[in-house]
Scaffold this active site. Structure first.
Site, PDB file in Angstrom:
ATOM      1  N   ASP A  63       0.817  -1.210   0.000  1.00 27.56           N
ATOM      2  CA  ASP A  63       0.000   0.000   0.000  1.00 27.56           C
ATOM      3  C   ASP A  63       0.854   1.266   0.000  1.00 27.56           C
ATOM      4  OD1 ASP A  63      -2.374  -1.370  -0.093  1.00 27.56           O
ATOM      5  OD2 ASP A  63      -2.789  -1.237   2.054  1.00 27.56           O
ATOM      6  N   ASP A 138      -3.864  10.517   4.709  1.00 24.72           N
ATOM      7  CA  ASP A 138      -4.096  11.344   5.890  1.00 24.72           C
ATOM      8  C   ASP A 138      -2.965  12.329   6.145  1.00 24.72           C
ATOM      9  OD1 ASP A 138      -2.005   9.729   7.073  1.00 24.72           O
ATOM     10  OD2 ASP A 138      -3.514   8.241   7.594  1.00 24.72           O
ATOM     11  N   ARG A 148       5.698  12.291  25.110  1.00 27.62           N
ATOM     12  CA  ARG A 148       4.726  13.095  25.847  1.00 27.62           C
ATOM     13  C   ARG A 148       3.586  13.465  24.914  1.00 27.62           C
ATOM     14  NH1 ARG A 148       9.576  15.954  27.590  1.00 27.62           N
ATOM     15  NH2 ARG A 148      10.164  15.304  29.703  1.00 27.62           N
TER      16      ARG A 148
END
Length: 279
Positions: A63, A138, A148
């Site tokens: 992909d 995306d 974090r």
């Protein structure tokens, strides 16, 4: 479609099975009198240059190879046929064992072309543009090397939606809904819809949820807080972010063009088969 006169073959030079399949395919096409362009997946500049002369592009990989190919050829509206040499192959249309039987249809132009939404992504620091790119799947704003969370303000057409503290926020196309968005708990979206999905990744306290918005929306992600945060396009283009940087995602003026050989219900069959759902 009319018969194919010039076909591109895109392969992975580091994988012997991709190289050998490319050798066979190029020789077979040439024997049929087809002009062949051959390129490696890492040379996007060469593919972009060749794209306007191609009637069809065949990719030999997973992909990720297909995503690179579509992003590079979208401006030229080249139909892309993915031959699956990857693990999942969500975007691929043909398995290698079926390629030889498929060639007569391809050479005759006997196939459909499915057009899918692409994202256009711009990244700004103040008024300066840092990045401009198309995305097949995306765009993600997320924590980088420092483990974090980041805090990201999300707006649609200037209207505030959420400001999650999370590992990141994904804005995906329907094509990308089965990629990172799916693993983050986002919806699976049929590729014939024109919409954008916003999915927070591991939000703190679970107080943020996915949104699906019309493709006419302009989605803005503003980094409020985050050490060494990054923006990533299709998992392939990366850029470090600073607090205050903005990522703007809109529907692209271009479309992805996927070769389809089967019927309209292929997407649902693919979801069932590729995800291994028990039914």
């Amino acid at each position: 479609m009319a018969g194919m006169r010039r076909i591109g073959v895109l392969y992975q030079a580091h994988r012997p099975e991709s190289v050998s399949l490319a050798d066979w395919l190029c020789a077979t096409l040439a024997a049929q009198g087809v002009a062949v362009w051959r390129g490696i997946v890492t040379d996007e500049a060469a593919l972009r240059a060749a794209a306007p002369q191609l009637d069809l592009l065949i990719t030999l990989g997973g992909d990720g190879t297909i995503v690179r190919a579509v992003r590079a050829t979208a401006l030229a509206a080249v139909p892309v046929l993915g031959v699956n040499l990857g693990r999942l192959g969500f975007l691929a249309e043909v398995e290698p064992v079926r390629l030889e039987d498929t060639l007569p249809r391809l050479l005759a132009g006997d196939f459909g072309v499915e057009k899918r939404l692409l994202l256009h992504v711009d990244v700004y620091r103040g008024e300066a543009a840092l990045l401009s790119a198309e995305a097949v799947n995306d765009v993600v704003v997320s924590r980088g090397r420092v483990s974090r969370t980041v805090r990201v303000s999300v707006e649609a057409d200037g209207r505030h939606i959420m400001t999650p503290t999370a590992d990141g926020v994904v804005v995906s196309t329907p094509t990308g809904s089965t990629a990172y968005g799916l693993s983050a708990g986002g919806p699976i979206i049929s590729p014939d819809l024109d919409c954008l999905a916003i999915t927070p990744v591991a939000p703190h306290l679970g107080n943020a949820h996915p949104f699906v918005l019309p493709a006419t929306c302009q989605v803005t992600l503003c980094l409020v807080r985050g050490e060494e945060a990054t923006v990533t396009v299709d998992g392939q283009l990366d850029l470090d972010l600073l607090p205050g940087d903005r990522v703007v995602a809109t529907a692209s003026q271009y479309r992805a063009h996927f070769v389809r050989l089967g019927g309209d219900g292929y997407f649902y069959e693919t979801v069932l088969r590729k995800l291994g759902w028990p039914d």
